[in-house]
Design an enzyme around this catalytic site. Sequence first.
Site, short mmCIF file in Angstrom:
data_model
loop_
_atom_site.label_atom_id
_atom_site.label_comp_id
_atom_site.label_asym_id
_atom_site.label_seq_id
_atom_site.Cartn_x
_atom_site.Cartn_y
_atom_site.Cartn_z
CD GLU A 294 -1.95 -2.34 1.14
OE1 GLU A 294 -2.81 -3.13 0.72
OE2 GLU A 294 -0.86 -2.71 1.65
CG HIS B 74 -9.21 -7.71 8.14
ND1 HIS B 74 -8.50 -8.42 9.07
CD2 HIS B 74 -8.50 -7.76 6.99
CE1 HIS B 74 -7.40 -8.90 8.49
NE2 HIS B 74 -7.38 -8.50 7.23
#
Length: 343
Positions: free
Chosen positions: A73, A142
């Site tokens: 990322e 998450h």
Amino acid sequence: LQHRRGIHLSAPAAIQVTVRDALNQALDEELERDERVFLLGEEVAQYDGAYKISRGLWKKYGDKRVIDTPISEMGFTGIAVGAAMAGLRPVCEFMTFNFSMQAIDQVINSAAKTCYMSAGSIAVPIVFRGPNGASAGVAAQHSQCFAAWYGHCPGLKVVSPWSSEDAKGLLKASIRDDNPVVMLENELLYGVPFEMSEQAQSKDFIVPIGKAKIERQGTHVTLVSHSRPVGHCLEAAAVLAKEGVECEVINLRTIRPMDIETVEASVVKTNHLVTVEGGWPQFGVGAEICARIMEGSAFNYLDAPAVRVTGADVPMPYAKILEDNCIPQVKDIIFAVKKALNV
């Protein structure tokens, strides 16, 4: 008059479209409209996207417009921000916004602050998008909602769609905006069909950033929410209507800049406020709304303290029954409304 003459005008052709297909339409239309737009992220190209949002786009537009990235990322977000500074209009997909923490330096320090620090000479027209908040059975790492995190930062615009029209219109508006925009979607909404008006099916349709939508008119209490909990608010409003309580449901759509004027006008009318969100309570979106109402003229119209409905103040458990108790449910909203109304 037309009806009396026996002429029956057909209603506009609204259709059912899932949030997934609405996002796919928006990306397709914007890639076609502007050659500077490109999409990058993990599995967005050959695999058609982890959630099939980018289905068919790689085959249609090719390797230069739809780009698979390594699992880094920090790396691909930096590439996207640099591309935006150089005049392109990237759409940077995070497989989940929890992973955006790997790249938060690029989002905040590189993208959000550059226009200001360059005295407006460098625009950063980029969209960071992907699923945000709790899904199902994916546990603490998450399941975080980043609306408050990114909504905290000047230089960013932050949008949070609920319906298919929200998703399509906000994504198109975000891609066309010259500022960095964080678009917080919800994985559990991707497969949900919503009615999409004929107007929303147009390639020119956008939802203005910074404008909330009243999803249901009411007179007794104002419910303010964003993303998936908007649906819960509408369900709660339907139940409460049978008991004679009329809720006005506001879909924020945008977290930053926040449309506090719409909320204030509603509170002036209903005299009661309940905020609903999936994120944690401390320093949350609901906390900001309550503070803004407290500081403004609408405070004088409140007949009771505002009430917040939020996620539980714990990292998300994995077990389903615990997870359900950590996420606002319809019953929690009904309880909060009755508390606010003292009934």
